[in-house]
Motif scaffolding. Structure first.
Motif, PDB file in Angstrom:
ATOM      1  N   THR B  47      59.359 -26.173  64.094  1.00 19.74           N
ATOM      2  CA  THR B  47      60.804 -26.275  63.883  1.00 19.74           C
ATOM      3  C   THR B  47      61.554 -25.446  64.919  1.00 19.74           C
ATOM      4  O   THR B  47      62.554 -25.886  65.478  1.00 19.74           O
ATOM      5  CB  THR B  47      61.168 -25.824  62.459  1.00 19.74           C
ATOM      6  N   GLN B  92      65.130 -31.754  57.978  1.00 24.60           N
ATOM      7  CA  GLN B  92      64.197 -31.900  56.861  1.00 24.60           C
ATOM      8  C   GLN B  92      64.949 -32.033  55.544  1.00 24.60           C
ATOM      9  O   GLN B  92      64.564 -32.783  54.668  1.00 24.60           O
ATOM     10  CB  GLN B  92      63.261 -30.692  56.816  1.00 24.60           C
ATOM     11  N   ASP B 168      62.804 -33.556  62.264  1.00 28.40           N
ATOM     12  CA  ASP B 168      62.055 -32.443  61.685  1.00 28.40           C
ATOM     13  C   ASP B 168      61.525 -32.840  60.302  1.00 28.40           C
ATOM     14  O   ASP B 168      62.272 -32.809  59.328  1.00 28.40           O
ATOM     15  CB  ASP B 168      62.954 -31.211  61.576  1.00 28.40           C
ATOM     16  N   GLU B 169      60.277 -33.203  60.245  1.00 23.54           N
ATOM     17  CA  GLU B 169      59.639 -33.608  58.988  1.00 23.54           C
ATOM     18  C   GLU B 169      60.536 -34.521  58.159  1.00 23.54           C
ATOM     19  O   GLU B 169      60.763 -34.256  56.979  1.00 23.54           O
ATOM     20  CB  GLU B 169      59.267 -32.368  58.151  1.00 23.54           C
TER      21      GLU B 169
HETATM   22 MG   LIG Z   1      59.384 -26.528  59.928  1.00 25.87          MG
END
Ligand SMILES: [Mg+2]
Ligand SMILES: Nc1ncnc2c1ncn2[C@@H]1O[C@H](COP(=O)(O)OP(=O)(O)O)[C@@H](O)[C@H]1O
Lengths: 576, 369
Positions: B47, B92, B168-169
């Motif tokens: 991240t 995320q 991000d994810e």
């Molecule tokens: Mg992360």
């Protein structure tokens, strides 16, 4: 599509400063620093500095004078212990009430919670007057007691420390209620559901999961209640001075009526120390900011607990509390305003409207109402915007120095109003540059700004820490500049918090008495000042009448604002 | 657009939080139209790397270029803020603004760029159609499911046709079915838009199935940067081998070596795999075999190891077996046609194996025929 101002600096620090200026944060910072300096730092400096001056030269004589009189110590001590016990009462009532209203399935939720927080809108001075008229020597309850148990003195005395503690406690619990209820609303319900699925019962969940999660809010509300108690003037003035029971606020009021300005100044400085210690203690207990991070970027709705068979009892307890704490003193106040004299028998021939007529014929009373309305609106509006920006620079903008501004802005929070009153007189009677504001209405506006700055900072900080950083970062990544992000994302998300802060400041300023009673002059009287002066000089009926006239104004404004806040909440939840 | 330069170039990037080295000299370069993934366990610095590229975090040292244009350079103090990097980003937590409806969320990047209202509306319609959310523009985020919120976040990132898409994810909060669906959809959207993607995930299946290239990270460093097949079949380090895919470890000694093949004594029998280019010096070795590379048979060579089936599980496309070999538990994956009862004895052969030097970590990785 974007012209990039490439930083022309070798030095990374210079590049950083360039960035801060480039996106407007530094300009904002400088403007706000100036604002905080004028409204907080300069008056504070005046109090401290002048306390060391006797007849033009440096001296400790003022402090000697404070320490030489035992009665001054007693006042400090009285202020502390009375406030601690009163705060405990407020925390218990406020927290219990918040849990019941926010997290159970009691009926008439809206109406009950509205009535429950009503003491928040009622000036403490009115409560004190109401309780005197209920439980004073010739009050309604006392009359009832004598009718039942025969003549003679009643076994209680409202003019006492106990009376002060009780009325302070029931006047300040809404501060705890509002903070805790707000936090409860924002707790992620899955945290509770996780415990429920682990086989934990309702009561246990509340104790082990929810309570620790909202603990910072309980401390926060407790701190509000404590500070509100320690700087209250109306209640100890009405209930204590007659019994020679003095707290700091009443002692300073006396020193200023003599007037003994240097003594008042020195006492104020000592008071600052005492209050700061108390505040640091609370901050410690409140813990770090990480404890607040309960809300994410996703929208959720809180869970509700079913009371089952206990429901009627809980509702009865709430209704009873409202009857005793809210309805009874107001009823007594209304009754007194229509009685020929205080303690008169309740028969037709003793009813009169002459107190109201007296008020309508007094220009100063009418002026007071207008002054109070305008001052409160002005202070609330200015503060909501300035403090939101300070909190933003501090928490999201990450500008060095904004933390200092925030800390300075919080100082007045720990200052009993009397200190602020003394500071205002010293700062604006004869300032080094600019006009002498003492004697005009502007000094009251400045005083309210200083006094309630912390309210704005606290609410905006609490709301900001609940807004996930990624919501702002998403706007930056979408191409919005810093200031554009603040305008489009942060301020709208902050709006419910801002409205709440505005209400808090407006009503507090409208009901303000402690500072106003020290710095008012003819022409700049407020409602509170006028009512207090009437009550103090024995015109109980007139004081009650103006209080009764004021109440609908306060209540209507209060309801309007609550309604708006709710509307805002709903709009955010399901617009479209 | 300069097609010869990479979409994103990251050189010597490093970032510390206090004493913690979140990123420890990271280098990589993403080609135009490439799907590039940072894969690694939680806390390895993925991240932070992504946020440095986005301009939401400032690295301590290093250089970042987007589309051939420098956006960060610690040497000159250049550090463009996120809003001047023309990126699209999906968080995320989605970070869908709760006070704006779907259309306002998606249209916002266009609005701040001063695009006319009618054009914004048209583009938002287009994006909504692309996301299979046509007609939902008026909904508020709180009225959307997790998957829909995720798509709004994606739509917002795609609205301006960014120079690079940072994710991000983005799928970690979705259920398995939806995750699988979105995986394919994301890939399709990316192909269609010809968009370079920097993707962050801790899920190796996600990384392997979507990426053109993967950088496997651990403790702020890139251990292996290669195409998915290479990462899976010829991992550069023991960490990569361990982290990407399931694996059986068997202690062994070299029993023989001839003609590019080598026989390993795994206790209870020998397995044959392709010999690595450089033979390990140590005597104590470990062979790593992926579950699908273990072959099970009823009969076989006399010196082949024999294992007992302890558990059989049906996984749709085949069976997953648990085996016991000399006190060790092994996993094997077979096709549906290979059926053994629990308790049965089977003969093992290895299709492929990787020799691991117990002392020196991973020594070599060789595919066997
Ligand atoms: Mg992360
Ligand atoms: N703002 C921050 N302050 C301090 N430490 C941080 C911060 N952001 C990340 N870290 C730390 O840096 C390391 C890498 O974090 P991160 O990049 O978020 O990992 P990943 O995304 O791979 O899970 C972690 O140990 C994390 O705790």
């Amino acid at each position: 599509m974007t012209t990039s101002p490439t930083a022309p600096f070798e030095n990374p620090r210079a590049a950083r400063v360039w960035r801060l200026f480039g996106d407007g944060r530094m300009v904002l910072m400088i403007a706000l620093a100036l604002f905080v300096f004028l409204t907080v730092l300069y008056p504070l400096f005046q109090v401290v500095w002048r306390s060391f001056i006797v007849e033009g030269s440096l001296s400790l004589a003022n402090y000697e004078a404070v320490f030489l009189r035992a009665s001054n110590f007693v006042a400090v001590w009285n202020s502390l212990w009375v406030s601690v016990i009163a705060t405990a009462i407020s925390v218990v009532i406020g927290t219990l009430g918040a849990f019941v209203v926010m997290r159970t399935d009691i009926p008439w939720k809206g109406a009950l919670s509205l009535l429950f927080v009503l003491p928040f809108a009622i000036p403490p001075l009115f409560s004190a007057m109401g309780w005197v008229q209920l439980a004073g020597p010739v009050g309604l309850i006392s009359q009832g007691w004598r009718a039942m148990f025969g003549p003679g003195p009643v076994p209680w005395n409202i003019y006492s420390a106990t009376g002060i503690i009780f009325v302070l406690g029931v006047s300040n619990y809404p501060l705890v209620f509002l903070t805790v209820a707000g936090a409860l609303q924002r707790v992620d319900p899955t945290l509770e559901e996780a415990a429920r699925t682990a086989g934990v019962g309702t009561g246990r969940i509340m104790r082990d999961i929810t309570l620790p999660l909202v603990k910072p809010a309980i401390y926060g509300g407790g701190l509000l209640a404590f500070v509100s108690s320690i700087d209250n003037f109306g209640i100890p003035a009405v209930l204590g001075m007659r019994a020679q029971f003095y707290v700091l606020t009443t002692r300073i009021y006396e020193a200023l009526t003599v007037p003994n300005m240097p003594l008042a100044t020195a006492m104020s400085v000592l008071l600052v120390g005492v209050a700061l210690v108390a505040m640091v203690g609370f901050r410690r207990a409140e813990g770090g900011r990480s404890q607040y991070a309960v809300i994410g970027g996703k929208s959720t709705t809180p869970g509700i607990i079913k009371l089952g068979r206990a429901k009627p009892w809980v509702v009865a307890a709430i209704v009873l509390t409202i009857l005793i704490v809210v309805v009874a003193p107001l009823f007594a106040l209304v009754l007194t305003s229509f009685l020929r004299f205080w303690g008169a028998p309740l028969t037709w021939e003793f009813l009169t409207t002459r107190h109201y007529e007296a008020i309508f014929n007094t220009p100063a009373a009418r002026r007071g109402i207008l002054n109070s309305l305008l001052l409160a609106a002005g202070a609330a509006t200015i503060l909501v915007f300035t403090t939101a920006l300070i909190s933003w620079l501090n928490i999201k903008g990450r500008v060095r120095g904004a933390g200092t501004l925030d800390a300075i802005g919080l100082i007045p929070f720990a200052l009993p109003g009397s200190v602020i009153g003394v500071a205002m007189i010293l700062a604006w009677s004869n300032p080094p540059v600019g006009p002498a504001l003492y004697g005009t209405i502007w000094i009251l506006l400045l005083a309210y700004i200083m006094r309630y700055m912390a309210f704005g900072l606290q609410t905006s900080r609490a709301t900001l820490t609940q807004i996930h950083d990624s919501l702002e970062e998403a706007a930056m990544a979408s191409g919005a500049s810093r200031m554009r992000t603040v305008r489009d994302i942060t301020l709208p998300l902050l709006r419910p918090g801002l409205v709440a802060g505005w209400i808090l400041i407006y009503i507090s300023a409208f009901n303000e008495l402690t500072v106003s009673v020290l710095i008012w002059t003819s022409g700049s009287e407020t409602i509170g000042v006028w009512i207090f002066l009437m009550q103090d000089s024995g015109f109980t009926g007139r004081a009650a009448a103006l209080a009764v006239l004021t109440l609908p104004v306060i209540l209507i404004l209060y309801l309007l604002m609550r309604w708006y806040a709710r509307l805002e909440e709903r709009r955010q939840k399901r617009q479209g | 657009m300069n097609s010869s330069s990479g979409a994103v170039t990251v050189q010597g990037l490093a970032k510390q939080f206090g004493a913690l080295r979140a990123i420890d000299t990271v280098d990589f370069s993403i080609a135009q139209g490439e799907f590039f993934t940072l894969l690694g366990p939680s806390g390895c610095g993925k991240t932070t790397t992504l946020r440095c590229v986005a301009g939401l975090e400032s690295a301590d040292t290093g250089r970042i270029e987007i589309d051939g244009k420098p956006v960060f350079d610690s040497a000159t103090g250049l550090d463009l803020p996120a809003n001047e990097r023309a990126i699209g980003m999906v968080f995320q937590s989605y970070a869908v603004w709760p006070h704006m409806n779907v259309a306002e969320n998606i249209g916002y990047p266009l609005k701040v760029r001063g695009v006319a209202g009618t054009q914004i509306a048209a583009r938002v319609e287009e994006v909504l159609k692309l996301l299979d959310m046509a007609g939902l523009g008026g909904r508020m985020p709180s009225q959307l499911s997790g998957g829909q919120q995720q798509r709004v976040a994606l739509g917002r990132a795609l609205a301006i046709e960014p120079r690079v898409l940072l994710l991000d994810e983005p799928l970690s909060n979705l259920d398995a079915k939806l995750r699988e669906l979105m995986r394919a959809e994301l890939k399709l959207i990316q192909r269609r838009a010809g968009l370079p993607i920097l993707y962050v995930t801790h899920d190796q299946v996600e990384a392997l199935s979507m990426s053109d290239r993967i950088a496997v990270m651990s403790a702020g460093r890139i251990h292996h940067l290669a195409a998915p097949e290479e990462i899976y079949d010829r991992p550069a380090t023991r960490f990569v081998l361990d982290f990407v895919g399931a694996v059986n470890y068997l202690p062994c000694t070299v029993a023989g070596h001839e003609g590019g093949r080598m026989r390993l004594d795994v206790g209870g029998g020998t397995l044959e795999i392709a010999a690595p280019e450089r033979l390990p010096a140590a005597a104590d070795l470990t062979v790593a075999i992926r579950p699908e590379d273990l072959e099970l048979a009823a009969t076989g060579a006399d010196d082949a190891p024999r294992a007992r089936i302890t558990l059989r599980g049906f996984v749709g496309e085949g069976f997953e077996y648990r085996l016991e070999l000399g006190g060790q538990s092994l996993r094997a994956r077979t096709e549906k046609t290979v059926v053994f009862e629990e308790g049965a004895e089977v003969v093992l052969t290895a299709r492929r194996g990787v020799l691991v030097d117990a002392a020196a970590g991973l020594d070599s990785a060789v595919a066997a025929a």
